[in-house]
Design a protein around this motif. Structure first.
Motif, mmCIF file in Angstrom:
data_model
loop_
_atom_site.group_PDB
_atom_site.id
_atom_site.type_symbol
_atom_site.label_atom_id
_atom_site.label_comp_id
_atom_site.label_asym_id
_atom_site.label_seq_id
_atom_site.Cartn_x
_atom_site.Cartn_y
_atom_site.Cartn_z
ATOM 1 N N PHE A 122 0.745 -1.052 -0.005
ATOM 2 C CA PHE A 122 -0.150 -0.147 -0.115
ATOM 3 C C PHE A 122 0.845 1.258 -0.013
ATOM 4 O O PHE A 122 0.641 2.227 -0.791
ATOM 5 C CB PHE A 122 -1.314 0.046 1.100
ATOM 6 C CG PHE A 122 -1.669 1.460 1.377
ATOM 7 C CD1 PHE A 122 -2.663 1.757 0.501
ATOM 8 C CD2 PHE A 122 -1.032 2.145 2.358
ATOM 9 C CE1 PHE A 122 -3.235 3.048 0.538
ATOM 10 C CE2 PHE A 122 -1.781 3.617 2.585
ATOM 11 C CZ PHE A 122 -2.735 3.877 1.593
ATOM 12 N N ARG A 123 1.921 1.296 0.962
ATOM 13 C CA ARG A 123 2.733 2.657 0.986
ATOM 14 C C ARG A 123 3.462 2.723 -0.453
ATOM 15 O O ARG A 123 3.402 3.958 -0.835
ATOM 16 C CB ARG A 123 3.627 2.513 2.127
ATOM 17 C CG ARG A 123 3.283 2.483 3.563
ATOM 18 C CD ARG A 123 4.185 2.818 4.591
ATOM 19 N NE ARG A 123 5.257 1.495 4.582
ATOM 20 C CZ ARG A 123 4.930 0.569 5.299
ATOM 21 N NH1 ARG A 123 3.927 0.608 6.003
ATOM 22 N NH2 ARG A 123 5.911 -0.478 5.130
ATOM 23 N N HIS A 152 1.013 3.885 -3.002
ATOM 24 C CA HIS A 152 0.356 5.402 -2.695
ATOM 25 C C HIS A 152 1.385 6.353 -3.039
ATOM 26 O O HIS A 152 0.985 7.371 -3.716
ATOM 27 C CB HIS A 152 0.001 5.368 -1.234
ATOM 28 C CG HIS A 152 -0.398 6.657 -0.942
ATOM 29 N ND1 HIS A 152 0.128 7.813 -0.283
ATOM 30 C CD2 HIS A 152 -1.897 6.944 -0.771
ATOM 31 C CE1 HIS A 152 -0.998 8.737 -0.348
ATOM 32 N NE2 HIS A 152 -2.032 8.244 -0.455
ATOM 33 N N THR A 174 -3.845 1.240 -5.407
ATOM 34 C CA THR A 174 -3.871 1.712 -4.116
ATOM 35 C C THR A 174 -5.108 1.501 -3.207
ATOM 36 O O THR A 174 -4.868 1.194 -2.028
ATOM 37 C CB THR A 174 -3.502 3.309 -4.087
ATOM 38 O OG1 THR A 174 -2.429 3.391 -4.984
ATOM 39 C CG2 THR A 174 -3.606 3.925 -2.745
ATOM 40 N N GLU A 175 -6.228 1.799 -3.817
ATOM 41 C CA GLU A 175 -7.751 1.701 -2.860
ATOM 42 C C GLU A 175 -7.517 0.382 -2.508
ATOM 43 O O GLU A 175 -8.099 -0.057 -1.441
ATOM 44 C CB GLU A 175 -8.602 2.138 -3.808
ATOM 45 C CG GLU A 175 -8.717 3.630 -3.973
ATOM 46 C CD GLU A 175 -8.373 4.530 -2.373
ATOM 47 O OE1 GLU A 175 -9.135 4.084 -1.557
ATOM 48 O OE2 GLU A 175 -7.402 5.260 -2.406
ATOM 49 N N ARG A 216 -5.497 -0.559 0.297
ATOM 50 C CA ARG A 216 -5.793 0.430 1.665
ATOM 51 C C ARG A 216 -6.038 -0.126 3.022
ATOM 52 O O ARG A 216 -6.746 -1.141 2.838
ATOM 53 C CB ARG A 216 -6.773 1.468 1.218
ATOM 54 C CG ARG A 216 -6.926 2.719 2.227
ATOM 55 C CD ARG A 216 -7.706 3.761 1.963
ATOM 56 N NE ARG A 216 -7.456 4.488 0.856
ATOM 57 C CZ ARG A 216 -6.370 5.389 0.771
ATOM 58 N NH1 ARG A 216 -5.699 5.672 1.944
ATOM 59 N NH2 ARG A 216 -6.158 5.937 -0.415
#
Length: 116
Positions: free
Chosen positions: A56-57, A60, A82-83, A86
């Motif tokens: 995720f990081r 993002h 990314t979503e 999350r």
């Protein structure tokens, strides 16, 4: 290849990027630094390791880099990935990674042409 032609080749936002960054020279410098950005490699490694928080990081961060540099296709592909990640959620649809990888490779190829 000019910087404007580079952006046309990758379906990017040349004009929008020039509004965010104060000069074409600065945009050019940051575009040439993109291959050294570790975000995509970190994303690929985290996905392979099923380390969803790190994935995720990285996704993002990659999304933000893509948005700032006007890499619209990479940005658009990064948003759903990314979503999906999350909150450290497992990536249930690995197909979300494929357009991110394709856009990344396209950008790297176009940067090679920009350098030529």
């Amino acid at each position: 290849m000019t910087l404007k032609e580079f952006y046309e080749q990758i379906d990017g936002s040349y004009e929008d990027t020039l509004h965010r960054l104060p000069s074409e020279a600065l945009v050019h410098r940051f575009v040439l630094k993109y291959p050294a950005d570790p975000s995509f490699a970190q994303l690929r490694e985290a996905v392979a390791a099923a380390d969803w928080e790190s994935a995720f990081r990285a996704a993002h961060t990659l999304k933000g880099v893509a948005q700032n540099l006007g890499f619209d296709r990479l940005y658009a592909a990064s948003v759903p990935l990314t979503e999906a990640l999350r909150g450290g959620q497992p990536l249930e649809n690995i197909a979300l990674f494929e357009p991110v990888e394709a856009a990344h490779k396209e950008i790297l190829s176009a940067i090679d042409e920009l350098n030529a």
